[in-house]
Design a protein around this motif. Structure first.
Motif, PDB file in Angstrom:
ATOM      1  N   PRO A 369     -20.130  41.638 -64.063  1.00  0.00           N
ATOM      2  CA  PRO A 369     -20.428  40.896 -65.292  1.00  0.00           C
ATOM      3  C   PRO A 369     -19.524  39.675 -65.425  1.00  0.00           C
ATOM      4  CG  PRO A 369     -20.326  43.251 -65.728  1.00  0.00           C
ATOM      5  CD  PRO A 369     -19.837  43.068 -64.326  1.00  0.00           C
ATOM      6  N   VAL A 370     -20.096  38.581 -65.936  1.00  0.00           N
ATOM      7  CA  VAL A 370     -19.408  37.287 -65.955  1.00  0.00           C
ATOM      8  C   VAL A 370     -19.176  36.822 -67.381  1.00  0.00           C
ATOM      9  CG1 VAL A 370     -19.611  34.834 -65.345  1.00  0.00           C
ATOM     10  CG2 VAL A 370     -20.357  36.598 -63.719  1.00  0.00           C
ATOM     11  N   VAL A 371     -17.966  36.344 -67.633  1.00  0.00           N
ATOM     12  CA  VAL A 371     -17.673  35.525 -68.804  1.00  0.00           C
ATOM     13  C   VAL A 371     -17.508  34.107 -68.279  1.00  0.00           C
ATOM     14  CG1 VAL A 371     -16.080  35.043 -70.681  1.00  0.00           C
ATOM     15  CG2 VAL A 371     -16.579  37.415 -70.053  1.00  0.00           C
ATOM     16  N   LEU A 372     -18.399  33.222 -68.681  1.00  0.00           N
ATOM     17  CA  LEU A 372     -18.488  31.878 -68.098  1.00  0.00           C
ATOM     18  C   LEU A 372     -17.786  30.855 -68.980  1.00  0.00           C
ATOM     19  CD1 LEU A 372     -19.815  30.020 -65.909  1.00  0.00           C
ATOM     20  CD2 LEU A 372     -21.767  29.822 -67.477  1.00  0.00           C
ATOM     21  N   ILE A 373     -17.028  29.962 -68.346  1.00  0.00           N
ATOM     22  CA  ILE A 373     -16.464  28.788 -69.023  1.00  0.00           C
ATOM     23  C   ILE A 373     -17.236  27.576 -68.529  1.00  0.00           C
ATOM     24  CG2 ILE A 373     -14.415  27.383 -69.432  1.00  0.00           C
ATOM     25  CD1 ILE A 373     -12.735  29.860 -68.726  1.00  0.00           C
ATOM     26  N   ALA A 374     -17.895  26.860 -69.448  1.00  0.00           N
ATOM     27  CA  ALA A 374     -18.772  25.760 -69.049  1.00  0.00           C
ATOM     28  C   ALA A 374     -18.664  24.612 -70.035  1.00  0.00           C
ATOM     29  CB  ALA A 374     -20.221  26.250 -68.949  1.00  0.00           C
ATOM     30  N   GLY A 375     -19.182  23.454 -69.597  1.00  0.00           N
ATOM     31  CA  GLY A 375     -19.230  22.268 -70.452  1.00  0.00           C
ATOM     32  C   GLY A 375     -18.303  21.168 -69.969  1.00  0.00           C
ATOM     33  N   GLY A 376     -18.565  19.956 -70.446  1.00  0.00           N
ATOM     34  CA  GLY A 376     -17.764  18.805 -70.059  1.00  0.00           C
ATOM     35  C   GLY A 376     -18.531  17.520 -70.294  1.00  0.00           C
ATOM     36  N   TYR A 377     -18.437  16.617 -69.354  1.00  0.00           N
ATOM     37  CA  TYR A 377     -19.066  15.297 -69.423  1.00  0.00           C
ATOM     38  C   TYR A 377     -20.564  15.411 -69.149  1.00  0.00           C
ATOM     39  CZ  TYR A 377     -20.180  10.532 -67.755  1.00  0.00           C
ATOM     40  OH  TYR A 377     -20.743   9.303 -67.546  1.00  0.00           O
ATOM     41  N   ASP A 378     -21.359  14.596 -69.826  1.00  0.00           N
ATOM     42  CA  ASP A 378     -22.811  14.661 -69.706  1.00  0.00           C
ATOM     43  C   ASP A 378     -23.303  13.738 -68.588  1.00  0.00           C
ATOM     44  OD1 ASP A 378     -25.494  14.994 -70.033  1.00  0.00           O
ATOM     45  OD2 ASP A 378     -25.544  14.440 -72.156  1.00  0.00           O
ATOM     46  N   LYS A 379     -23.817  14.337 -67.502  1.00  0.00           N
ATOM     47  CA  LYS A 379     -24.412  13.572 -66.395  1.00  0.00           C
ATOM     48  C   LYS A 379     -25.931  13.498 -66.515  1.00  0.00           C
ATOM     49  CE  LYS A 379     -22.414  14.485 -62.302  1.00  0.00           C
ATOM     50  NZ  LYS A 379     -21.855  15.310 -61.188  1.00  0.00           N
ATOM     51  N   HIS A 380     -26.453  13.880 -67.665  1.00  0.00           N
ATOM     52  CA  HIS A 380     -27.889  13.816 -67.965  1.00  0.00           C
ATOM     53  C   HIS A 380     -28.694  14.717 -67.022  1.00  0.00           C
ATOM     54  CE1 HIS A 380     -26.683  10.618 -70.590  1.00  0.00           C
ATOM     55  NE2 HIS A 380     -26.341   9.826 -69.597  1.00  0.00           N
ATOM     56  N   LEU A 450     -14.725  30.017 -64.176  1.00  0.00           N
ATOM     57  CA  LEU A 450     -14.772  28.598 -64.522  1.00  0.00           C
ATOM     58  C   LEU A 450     -15.762  27.933 -63.569  1.00  0.00           C
ATOM     59  CD1 LEU A 450     -13.787  25.995 -65.931  1.00  0.00           C
ATOM     60  CD2 LEU A 450     -12.040  25.830 -64.140  1.00  0.00           C
ATOM     61  N   SER A 451     -16.961  27.693 -64.051  1.00  0.00           N
ATOM     62  CA  SER A 451     -17.984  26.987 -63.270  1.00  0.00           C
ATOM     63  C   SER A 451     -18.734  26.109 -64.261  1.00  0.00           C
ATOM     64  CB  SER A 451     -18.913  27.992 -62.583  1.00  0.00           C
ATOM     65  OG  SER A 451     -19.700  27.367 -61.590  1.00  0.00           O
ATOM     66  N   PRO A 452     -18.166  24.942 -64.607  1.00  0.00           N
ATOM     67  CA  PRO A 452     -18.549  24.224 -65.830  1.00  0.00           C
ATOM     68  C   PRO A 452     -19.943  23.604 -65.848  1.00  0.00           C
ATOM     69  CG  PRO A 452     -16.336  23.623 -65.085  1.00  0.00           C
ATOM     70  CD  PRO A 452     -16.979  24.377 -63.968  1.00  0.00           C
ATOM     71  N   ALA A 453     -20.544  23.382 -64.671  1.00  0.00           N
ATOM     72  CA  ALA A 453     -21.867  22.749 -64.586  1.00  0.00           C
ATOM     73  C   ALA A 453     -21.839  21.304 -65.053  1.00  0.00           C
ATOM     74  CB  ALA A 453     -22.910  23.538 -65.381  1.00  0.00           C
ATOM     75  N   CYS A 454     -20.650  20.749 -65.258  1.00  0.00           N
ATOM     76  CA  CYS A 454     -20.491  19.394 -65.781  1.00  0.00           C
ATOM     77  C   CYS A 454     -19.258  18.752 -65.154  1.00  0.00           C
ATOM     78  CB  CYS A 454     -20.300  19.409 -67.303  1.00  0.00           C
ATOM     79  SG  CYS A 454     -21.632  20.212 -68.212  1.00  0.00           S
ATOM     80  N   ALA A 455     -19.255  17.437 -65.149  1.00  0.00           N
ATOM     81  CA  ALA A 455     -18.058  16.720 -64.709  1.00  0.00           C
ATOM     82  C   ALA A 455     -16.946  16.883 -65.742  1.00  0.00           C
ATOM     83  CB  ALA A 455     -18.376  15.247 -64.490  1.00  0.00           C
ATOM     84  N   SER A 456     -15.746  16.498 -65.336  1.00  0.00           N
ATOM     85  CA  SER A 456     -14.564  16.766 -66.162  1.00  0.00           C
ATOM     86  C   SER A 456     -14.156  15.592 -67.046  1.00  0.00           C
ATOM     87  CB  SER A 456     -13.376  17.104 -65.243  1.00  0.00           C
ATOM     88  OG  SER A 456     -13.094  16.008 -64.384  1.00  0.00           O
ATOM     89  N   TYR A 457     -14.789  14.428 -66.880  1.00  0.00           N
ATOM     90  CA  TYR A 457     -14.361  13.230 -67.597  1.00  0.00           C
ATOM     91  C   TYR A 457     -14.367  13.458 -69.101  1.00  0.00           C
ATOM     92  CZ  TYR A 457     -15.783  11.533 -63.026  1.00  0.00           C
ATOM     93  OH  TYR A 457     -15.950  11.377 -61.680  1.00  0.00           O
ATOM     94  N   GLY A 458     -13.362  12.901 -69.763  1.00  0.00           N
ATOM     95  CA  GLY A 458     -13.197  13.114 -71.189  1.00  0.00           C
ATOM     96  C   GLY A 458     -12.249  14.245 -71.512  1.00  0.00           C
ATOM     97  N   LEU A 459     -12.083  15.177 -70.573  1.00  0.00           N
ATOM     98  CA  LEU A 459     -11.133  16.267 -70.728  1.00  0.00           C
ATOM     99  C   LEU A 459     -10.011  16.185 -69.694  1.00  0.00           C
ATOM    100  CD1 LEU A 459     -13.708  19.180 -71.230  1.00  0.00           C
ATOM    101  CD2 LEU A 459     -12.276  18.136 -73.003  1.00  0.00           C
ATOM    102  N   PHE A 460     -10.385  15.763 -68.473  1.00  0.00           N
ATOM    103  CA  PHE A 460      -9.425  15.666 -67.360  1.00  0.00           C
ATOM    104  C   PHE A 460      -9.753  14.428 -66.530  1.00  0.00           C
ATOM    105  CE2 PHE A 460      -9.952  20.162 -68.353  1.00  0.00           C
ATOM    106  CZ  PHE A 460      -8.628  20.576 -68.512  1.00  0.00           C
ATOM    107  N   ARG A 461      -8.822  14.059 -65.665  1.00  0.00           N
ATOM    108  CA  ARG A 461      -9.062  12.911 -64.790  1.00  0.00           C
ATOM    109  C   ARG A 461     -10.117  13.219 -63.742  1.00  0.00           C
ATOM    110  NH1 ARG A 461      -3.096  11.634 -62.773  1.00  0.00           N
ATOM    111  NH2 ARG A 461      -3.117  13.912 -62.817  1.00  0.00           N
ATOM    112  N   ASN A 462     -10.168  14.471 -63.282  1.00  0.00           N
ATOM    113  CA  ASN A 462     -11.104  14.860 -62.239  1.00  0.00           C
ATOM    114  C   ASN A 462     -11.210  16.385 -62.212  1.00  0.00           C
ATOM    115  OD1 ASN A 462      -8.720  15.728 -60.771  1.00  0.00           O
ATOM    116  ND2 ASN A 462      -8.460  13.601 -60.151  1.00  0.00           N
ATOM    117  N   PHE A 463     -12.129  16.889 -61.382  1.00  0.00           N
ATOM    118  CA  PHE A 463     -12.316  18.342 -61.336  1.00  0.00           C
ATOM    119  C   PHE A 463     -11.104  19.049 -60.754  1.00  0.00           C
ATOM    120  CE2 PHE A 463     -13.816  17.263 -57.045  1.00  0.00           C
ATOM    121  CZ  PHE A 463     -13.284  18.286 -56.273  1.00  0.00           C
TER     122      PHE A 463
END
Length: 474
Positions: A369-380, A450-463
């Motif tokens: 079973p997975v507890v997922l951490i996701a979200g970040g920059y919107d790449k559309h 931690l598999s965010p499905a999004c880029a890190s911009y806005g929270l971090f410099r890079n993944f």
């Protein structure tokens, strides 16, 4: 000693006025190389000098001019050649104006390809590039250690250090392996001798004007090949497979779901190569490794191993060297990387998952079973397929970043369509809060992924920074 081809390229550069746009990891070595070869080099960057102190210090003593800050692109039409950093959009008006004025638009990778005396392997795809490129380099280095002790195998491109300052040290018996992004490929008018397209799924649509443009850029890795060159395509990906008929040279396939006429495939638990023109099993089949030899989890990593096997088979690597490299390979940082275990809960760092398709591959690899951490920059990019898969695997999701609303909506809509309850959804205002919330939601035997499905911009410099922060928090 330079080859005739190398000498011609360098003579063509000498005395030219070159603008190098972007003073990042790739272009600072390029600036040094060009300045040392008699090019009138001008470094251009939107940052001011006080933000580029380290980069400018590394260029001290060289005859380099600078255009920095606002208006740094305004003078591009006055240059003979413009070298773009991979992250620079080539469609900007100033760059188009330079092209219209007669300037050549190029890149560090283009120059490496033109100057290399060694055969070059190029690998691209929407996911799996770094793992496949790294494993390919390890296979070829193991083969060189056993059978070609004087051979250099250089690995670079989108990973590691830029190769422009080393390219003139390689000879015809050496090998260069490059990971190539869509941004690096878009400008190329030359292709690697061996090129691999692993897969194509939506990505970088915040930069590419359309999915068609993204696909076109990826396919540019094979577009300029000759009849004697090799192209390797992922047969499990519809878009990659459609490129086979357009490839100018010889082709191979790889698949984890079915056999292929020529290439590498999974047969039960065996990773097999086939060279038979008729696609018939028998004398043309060689068992390179078994699935149990692969230490990194997930079917996507079986596909990555098969891709590396196909590429290395074209180059002539020995099956035993390939198998031993696979068995020794423990993966690449930020790719399903174990980060620790606390109170019976495993923590996995998959910060490389900057797209939903990467997160899907990570979820498919999970057996608990997975507890997922996701979200970040919107790449559309759409989250509906990821949300559908999450219903059967994910007990809770900790969301952070500007895409939190979109991901929550996708999860709720997927649950409504399936007639089930969605996973517990936790909204976090900061990344640390998301990790703490995930820990609170996890139970012994679970995985916090931690598999965010999004880029890190806005929270971090890079993944990479995001992944290392996660590991530090764990």
């Amino acid at each position: 000693m330079l080859t005739d081809s190398q000498a011609n390229v360098l003579r063509g550069l000498a005395g030219k006025r070159a603008a190098i746009v972007g003073m990042g990891v790739t272009n600072v070595p390029l600036i040094r190389f060009l300045a040392s070869r008699g090019v009138q080099a001008t470094a251009c960057d939107k940052k001011q000098a006080d933000s580029l102190a380290a980069e400018m210090d590394s260029l001290a003593g060289l005859d380099v001019q600078y255009l920095l800050g606002p208006g740094y692109l305004d003078s591009l039409p006055s240059f003979d050649v413009v070298y773009l950093s991979p992250g620079v959009n080539p469609g900007q008006p100033e760059i188009e104006a330079a092209r219209a004025a007669g300037a050549a638009v190029s890149s560090e990778i283009d120059l490496v390809l033109r100057l290399s005396a060694a055969p070059v392997v190029g690998i691209t795809g929407s996911s799996g590039k770094t793992t496949t490129t790294t494993l390919t380099g390890l296979m070829l280095r193991e083969d060189a250690r056993r059978f070609h002790p004087d051979r250099q195998v250089l690995v670079g491109g989108n990973i590691g250090a830029p190769l422009i300052e080393r390219v003139l040290t390689v000879g015809a018996d050496d090998l260069i392996v490059l990971e190539l992004s869509s941004f690096q490929l878009k400008l190329l008018q030359i292709s690697p001798h061996v090129a691999a397209v692993l897969n194509i799924t939506p990505n970088h649509l915040d930069v590419h004007p359309s999915m068609d443009d993204y696909i076109w850029s990826k396919e540019n890795i094979v577009r300029h090949q000759t009849e004697q060159d090799w192209a390797v395509f992922g047969a499990d990906n519809e878009v990659a497979q459609t490129m086979v008929e357009r490839a100018p040279g010889r082709t191979m396939l790889f698949s984890a779901s079915h056999s292929v006429p020529c290439g590498a495939f999974l047969d039960g638990d065996r990773l097999v190569t086939r060279w038979s023109d008729r696609g018939e099993p028998g004398a043309g089949d060689t068992v390179v490794a078994h699935r149990s030899d692969i230490r990194i989890p997930g079917m996507h990593n079986v596909q990555n191993a098969l891709a590396a096997i196909a590429v290395c088979s074209v180059v002539g690597a020995h099956p035993g060297a390939m198998r031993d490299a696979i068995a020794a390979f423990s993966g690449v940082e930020h790719r399903l990387e174990p980060a620790g275990e606390i109170d019976g809960v495993s923590y996995i760092n998959d910060s490389i998952a900057t797209t939903p398709s990467r997160a899907i591959a990570a979820l498919e690899a999970m057996e608990r079973p997975v507890v997922l951490i996701a979200g970040g920059y919107d790449k559309h990019l759409p989250f509906c397929e990821m949300a559908q898969l999450a219903l059967g695997k994910v007990t809770a999701v900790a969301l952070v970043g500007v895409t939190a609303d979109k991901i929550e909506r996708a999860l709720v809509e997927a649950a409504q369509r399936a007639g089930v309850e969605p996973p517990q959804i936790i909204r976090a205002g900061a990344f640390r809060e998301a990790v703490e919330a995930a820990r609170g939601a996890a139970r012994p035997g679970d995985v916090v992924l931690l598999s965010p499905a999004c880029a890190s911009y806005g929270l971090f410099r890079n993944f990479e920074e995001r992944g290392r922060t996660f590991k530090q928090l764990v």
